[in-house]
Design a protein around this motif. Structure first.
Motif, PDB file in Angstrom:
ATOM      1  N   GLU A   6       7.866  24.771  10.120  1.00  0.00           N
ATOM      2  CA  GLU A   6       6.442  24.678  10.423  1.00  0.00           C
ATOM      3  C   GLU A   6       6.038  23.277  10.860  1.00  0.00           C
ATOM      4  N   GLY A   7       6.704  22.273  10.317  1.00  0.00           N
ATOM      5  CA  GLY A   7       6.350  20.904  10.644  1.00  0.00           C
ATOM      6  C   GLY A   7       7.410  20.250  11.498  1.00  0.00           C
ATOM      7  N   THR A   8       7.104  19.029  11.934  1.00  0.00           N
ATOM      8  CA  THR A   8       8.037  18.246  12.731  1.00  0.00           C
ATOM      9  C   THR A   8       8.023  16.834  12.193  1.00  0.00           C
ATOM     10  N   PHE A   9       9.198  16.233  12.104  1.00  0.00           N
ATOM     11  CA  PHE A   9       9.264  14.866  11.614  1.00  0.00           C
ATOM     12  C   PHE A   9       8.679  13.903  12.646  1.00  0.00           C
ATOM     13  N   ILE A  10       7.689  13.136  12.217  1.00  0.00           N
ATOM     14  CA  ILE A  10       7.127  12.076  13.058  1.00  0.00           C
ATOM     15  C   ILE A  10       8.021  10.848  12.986  1.00  0.00           C
ATOM     16  N   TRP A  11       8.354  10.451  11.756  1.00  0.00           N
ATOM     17  CA  TRP A  11       9.295   9.350  11.522  1.00  0.00           C
ATOM     18  C   TRP A  11      10.322   9.805  10.489  1.00  0.00           C
ATOM     19  N   THR A  12      11.531   9.295  10.596  1.00  0.00           N
ATOM     20  CA  THR A  12      12.536   9.528   9.562  1.00  0.00           C
ATOM     21  C   THR A  12      12.672   8.262   8.722  1.00  0.00           C
TER      22      THR A  12
ATOM     23  N   ASN B 299       0.045   2.196  13.203  1.00  0.00           N
ATOM     24  CA  ASN B 299      -0.831   3.355  12.998  1.00  0.00           C
ATOM     25  C   ASN B 299      -1.125   4.045  14.328  1.00  0.00           C
ATOM     26  N   THR B 300      -1.387   3.244  15.370  1.00  0.00           N
ATOM     27  CA  THR B 300      -1.668   3.816  16.689  1.00  0.00           C
ATOM     28  C   THR B 300      -0.472   4.610  17.204  1.00  0.00           C
ATOM     29  N   ARG B 301       0.733   4.064  17.040  1.00  0.00           N
ATOM     30  CA  ARG B 301       1.932   4.774  17.478  1.00  0.00           C
ATOM     31  C   ARG B 301       2.121   6.073  16.698  1.00  0.00           C
ATOM     32  N   THR B 302       1.776   6.044  15.406  1.00  0.00           N
ATOM     33  CA  THR B 302       1.901   7.246  14.584  1.00  0.00           C
ATOM     34  C   THR B 302       0.919   8.316  15.046  1.00  0.00           C
ATOM     35  N   VAL B 303      -0.312   7.916  15.349  1.00  0.00           N
ATOM     36  CA  VAL B 303      -1.314   8.868  15.844  1.00  0.00           C
ATOM     37  C   VAL B 303      -0.861   9.466  17.180  1.00  0.00           C
ATOM     38  N   LEU B 304      -0.346   8.608  18.070  1.00  0.00           N
ATOM     39  CA  LEU B 304       0.092   9.093  19.383  1.00  0.00           C
ATOM     40  C   LEU B 304       1.248  10.074  19.266  1.00  0.00           C
ATOM     41  N   ARG B 305       2.168   9.809  18.341  1.00  0.00           N
ATOM     42  CA  ARG B 305       3.272  10.751  18.128  1.00  0.00           C
ATOM     43  C   ARG B 305       2.753  12.086  17.616  1.00  0.00           C
ATOM     44  N   ASN B 306       1.799  12.042  16.694  1.00  0.00           N
ATOM     45  CA  ASN B 306       1.195  13.281  16.190  1.00  0.00           C
ATOM     46  C   ASN B 306       0.493  14.031  17.317  1.00  0.00           C
ATOM     47  N   ASN B 307      -0.213  13.301  18.171  1.00  0.00           N
ATOM     48  CA  ASN B 307      -0.965  13.953  19.236  1.00  0.00           C
ATOM     49  C   ASN B 307      -0.052  14.572  20.299  1.00  0.00           C
ATOM     50  N   LYS B 308       1.131  13.982  20.481  1.00  0.00           N
ATOM     51  CA  LYS B 308       2.088  14.583  21.410  1.00  0.00           C
ATOM     52  C   LYS B 308       2.520  15.951  20.893  1.00  0.00           C
ATOM     53  N   ILE B 309       2.763  16.043  19.587  1.00  0.00           N
ATOM     54  CA  ILE B 309       3.136  17.325  18.983  1.00  0.00           C
ATOM     55  C   ILE B 309       1.941  18.272  18.974  1.00  0.00           C
ATOM     56  N   ALA B 310       0.739  17.715  18.702  1.00  0.00           N
ATOM     57  CA  ALA B 310      -0.473  18.540  18.709  1.00  0.00           C
ATOM     58  C   ALA B 310      -0.675  19.190  20.077  1.00  0.00           C
ATOM     59  N   HIS B 311      -0.369  18.439  21.130  1.00  0.00           N
ATOM     60  CA  HIS B 311      -0.491  18.991  22.485  1.00  0.00           C
ATOM     61  C   HIS B 311       0.455  20.172  22.673  1.00  0.00           C
ATOM     62  N   ASP B 312       1.700  20.019  22.183  1.00  0.00           N
ATOM     63  CA  ASP B 312       2.678  21.109  22.308  1.00  0.00           C
ATOM     64  C   ASP B 312       2.274  22.321  21.473  1.00  0.00           C
ATOM     65  N   LYS B 313       1.658  22.069  20.313  1.00  0.00           N
ATOM     66  CA  LYS B 313       1.238  23.163  19.433  1.00  0.00           C
ATOM     67  C   LYS B 313      -0.134  23.719  19.803  1.00  0.00           C
TER      68      LYS B 313
END
Length: 321
Positions: A114-120, A151-165
């Motif tokens: 259900e989820g995707t790793f943003i950072w490992t 924080n900005t990079r973390t938000v952008l990574r989340n938003n890339k996945i949000a776009h796909d979802k």
């Protein structure tokens, strides 16, 4: 071929199995012998229970005696042997533990699906280079700025996945990282007390899932100088008949050489790059060349391990043309 300890372990296990079999044989023989002797003794005395005939009484007493001896023997082994106790009384516990583990595994599988790793855990998010020895206030401003970039990079990574979802995007102002205050204060103190040049980076403290707050840690260490100001990073001959391909090969080789020399990439990139105006001017200069020429990348400033690869790219005519 196994080690000596493995061979000894295998021999020891075989001896234990053989010992168990021998014990079982002895106990079974003893039960059979005692049961037979008891039956004969009862038969000779023509004992009877209730209305049973002596022969049937002998069979009943012999049967129950054998069962009692077997229970007594099993009880003895349970007292003196931990594996036997585990076999008798730990099966249900093991089943419960197995069920709990299976449930945990299924939950983890669902979480990953259900989820995707943003950072490992341990992954580098951002880094920077800064001089040590500044006041704690000035150092705190620099560290805070780096945390904001993380924080900005973390938000952008989340938003890339949000776009796909096809989920609604997060706001860039949302706080999606959590820094440890003790780690923050210790890092600021260490940087303000130093007298050299330090690398400072933000790393993930554990695996972080989509839309989950990411715990981060700060790391700082002395960094080495990789390229001095105006030092040539790469000089490469360019084929004028295929300038586009040659140019991108030049950029790729420049990054590889910088990494080989010690510069540290973030997410596979060293940063840097050219402004649109500089790229346009370089393109015009390359188009003016007749025949093959050289591209030369020079460091704009002193570049340390954790700097972006900031270079000036110049065109040099080929003297042989």
């Amino acid at each position: 071929m196994g080690s000596i300890s493995d061979l000894v372990g295998e021999d020891f296990s075989a001896l234990r199995v053989a010992a168990v079999y021998i014990c079982v044989i002895i106990v079974a023989a003893a039960i059979g012998y005692l049961g037979n002797q008891l039956g004969r003794w009862i038969g000779k005395r023509k004992m009877s229970i209730g209305r049973l005939r002596p022969r049937h009484t002998s069979i009943v007493i012999t049967t129950f005696t054998g069962a009692f001896i077997a229970v007594l023997t099993l009880t003895f082994f349970a007292v003196v042997s931990e594996p036997v106790r585990g076999l008798l009384f730990g099966v249900e516990k093991l089943r419960r533990e197995e069920a709990a583990l299976r449930k945990t595994v299924e939950e983890l599988k669902r979480t990953v699906e259900e989820g995707t790793f943003i950072w490992t855990k341990g992954e580098r998010i951002v880094h920077m280079t800064l001089p040590e020895g500044f006041s704690q206030e000035r150092t705190r401003d620099a560290v805070t700025s780096l945390l904001a970039e993380a924080n900005t990079r973390t938000v952008l990574r989340n938003n890339k996945i949000a776009h796909d979802k096809k989920d609604p995007p997060l706001n860039v102002a949302d706080i999606l990282i959590e820094s440890d205050s003790a780690n923050l204060d210790e890092t600021i103190k260490k940087l303000s007390q130093g007298d050299g040049v330090a690398g400072l980076r933000v790393v993930a403290d554990r695996n972080c899932l989509y839309r989950e707050k990411a715990p981060v840690l700060l790391q700082c260490w002395p960094v080495k100088l990789v390229f001095k100001k105006d030092e040539i990073v790469l000089r490469k001959k360019i084929n004028s008949s295929d300038m586009v391909t040659s140019f991108y090969q030049f950029i790729e080789e420049m990054g590889k050489r910088a990494i080989k020399k010690g510069m540290i990439p973030i997410d596979g990139s060293l940063g840097g790059g050219m402004s649109q105006e500089d790229f346009k001017a370089l393109q015009e200069e390359m188009n003016r060349q007749e025949g093959d020429f050289y591209l030369v990348a020079k460091a704009k400033r002193d570049l340390y391990e954790t700097n972006s690869l900031d270079t000036t790219i110049l065109v040099e005519p080929d003297a042989n043309n």
